[in-house]
Design a protein around this motif. Structure first.
Motif, PDB file in Angstrom:
ATOM      1  N   UNK A  99       0.839  -1.206   0.000  1.00  0.00           N
ATOM      2  CA  UNK A  99       0.000   0.000   0.000  1.00  0.00           C
ATOM      3  C   UNK A  99       0.875   1.257   0.000  1.00  0.00           C
ATOM      4  N   UNK A 100       1.970   1.226   0.734  1.00  0.00           N
ATOM      5  CA  UNK A 100       2.878   2.378   0.789  1.00  0.00           C
ATOM      6  C   UNK A 100       3.532   2.680  -0.555  1.00  0.00           C
ATOM      7  N   UNK A 103       1.922   5.407  -3.084  1.00  0.00           N
ATOM      8  CA  UNK A 103       2.301   6.824  -2.986  1.00  0.00           C
ATOM      9  C   UNK A 103       3.593   7.080  -3.758  1.00  0.00           C
ATOM     10  N   UNK A 140      -2.550  -4.770  -4.711  1.00  0.00           N
ATOM     11  CA  UNK A 140      -2.072  -5.044  -3.349  1.00  0.00           C
ATOM     12  C   UNK A 140      -2.707  -6.386  -3.010  1.00  0.00           C
ATOM     13  N   UNK A 141      -1.894  -7.382  -2.672  1.00  0.00           N
ATOM     14  CA  UNK A 141      -2.452  -8.725  -2.460  1.00  0.00           C
ATOM     15  C   UNK A 141      -3.352  -8.754  -1.231  1.00  0.00           C
ATOM     16  N   UNK A 193       1.591  -9.281   3.740  1.00  0.00           N
ATOM     17  CA  UNK A 193       2.692  -8.523   3.160  1.00  0.00           C
ATOM     18  C   UNK A 193       3.516  -7.873   4.273  1.00  0.00           C
ATOM     19  N   UNK A 195       4.080  -4.861   5.222  1.00  0.00           N
ATOM     20  CA  UNK A 195       3.440  -3.827   6.047  1.00  0.00           C
ATOM     21  C   UNK A 195       2.504  -4.452   7.072  1.00  0.00           C
ATOM     22  N   UNK A 196       1.755  -5.458   6.654  1.00  0.00           N
ATOM     23  CA  UNK A 196       0.840  -6.130   7.586  1.00  0.00           C
ATOM     24  C   UNK A 196       1.627  -6.821   8.704  1.00  0.00           C
ATOM     25  N   UNK A 198       4.719  -6.165   9.748  1.00  0.00           N
ATOM     26  CA  UNK A 198       5.370  -5.163  10.606  1.00  0.00           C
ATOM     27  C   UNK A 198       4.371  -4.501  11.546  1.00  0.00           C
ATOM     28  N   UNK A 199       3.188  -4.196  11.034  1.00  0.00           N
ATOM     29  CA  UNK A 199       2.167  -3.533  11.853  1.00  0.00           C
ATOM     30  C   UNK A 199       1.763  -4.396  13.041  1.00  0.00           C
TER      31      UNK A 199
END
Lengths: 211, 211
Positions: A99-100, A103, A140-141, A193, A195-196, A198-199
């Motif tokens: 998602x990042x 941008x 984005x998967x 992914x 980001x998921x 890491x979050x």
């Protein structure tokens, strides 16, 4: 008991029961960074006539592998270098970004299951021998769990069903909208992914639990 | 009713009640990218004697602002350019990075509340006029909600209490371990970092709900 107290007690009971049933296993986690799957035609366009991808490392899903090859992906706002190619070749090229990355690249990719690329944006892809202007295929998967028919039976789930995952730790919580994908060519594994992961404070050694 | 059915019914009832109570408001969301807070001494080391930070944009928390100035941060494995300086100066320098940055930089930052930097790793920081070798102060910010004493009373929460957030959407779920920070110098706002927001499909226009 008030309704809330009753709720809390039942929640604890059921959670404990759930954890009992799953504590000895859980589902292995695979964490995906941005990557690209290429069609045979696009492999030729990017790397030259007769080019064969070079397998670098087997992935946990049978027959899938990371390749030595990387590409640059670019949109109107920016480019990302060294995006890993995954093999084998697919019917249609598909870029899976974070998602990042939307941008950085200036592209609005939707959250989609692999293969569902109708009305998704394109990108410019640059390889060592050529460039392609992809018309569609940037997604984005959607978070998902690969499982065999036997696993699906064990969990009482069906192909395409959405479940939620309970994640424990200092960045714990629940991820909803996790789609179950059932095939005997799969191996049991949840894919998030970076980001998921890491979050939620997860690593590739983490296990996840269906809620 | 079975215990599970009873649970499900109560869950729906309570959720509906919660949503009713909050549907007209929710908590505004602030999404933080990596950034740095500098001490007066480190501002001088990085930008020169007598240097004053240049406010670029007010942030939602009263008195806080993003500065024109950026720095490069570096660890043993890599560097990240253009890390935004936030003002005003603090007593001690603190770098707030993303979990994904730990890999790029080669630094193991813990998830911590702002200000809790005992036994956290350092980093090398480079500004336009100098370099500092930070001994400590690198953290991944713990997700948190700023609120006034009046907000805290409204929600029935206390300073330092951890709550969970319900997030609705195509990447919905629950984030636990969200610490409440109460001060009348705050404005009501939930702070997540970009990885957390991206993982849950949130934007700076999203609202979040205490579970």
């Amino acid at each position: 008991m008030t309704k809330s107290t009753e709720f809390a007690k039942l929640f604890v009971d059921i959670l404990a029961a759930d954890l009992d049933g799953q504590s000895d296993e859980g589902i292995p986690l695979g964490i995906s960074n941005r990557h690209i799957h290429l069609s045979e035609l696009d492999i030729v366009q990017l790397f030259g006539q007769g080019y064969q991808l070079t397998p670098l490392k087997e992935l946990s899903q049978p027959g899938q592998y990371a390749c030595k090859e990387t590409v640059l992906i670019a949109g109107a706002k920016g480019a990302i270098e060294k995006v890993r190619v995954l093999g084998p070749a697919r019917v249609e090229t598909q870029v899976e970004i974070l998602a990042g990355d939307c941008f950085k690249l200036g592209v609005k990719a939707p959250v989609r299951q692999s293969g569902e690329i109708d009305q998704t944006p394109g990108l410019t892809i640059i390889g060592s021998k050529g460039t392609i202007i992809l018309k569609r295929g940037t997604i984005i998967a959607q978070r998902h769990i690969h499982m065999t028919r036997s696993d699906a039976k064990h969990y009482g789930l069906a192909d395409q069903q959405e479940v939620s995952l309970r994640l424990v730790g200092g960045r714990g919580g629940v991820l909803e909208n996790v789609v179950v994908r059932v095939s005997d060519s799969f191996r049991l594994e949840c894919h998030l992914d970076t980001e998921e992961a890491n979050a939620m404070g997860l690593s590739s050694k983490s296990r996840v639990y269906i809620n």
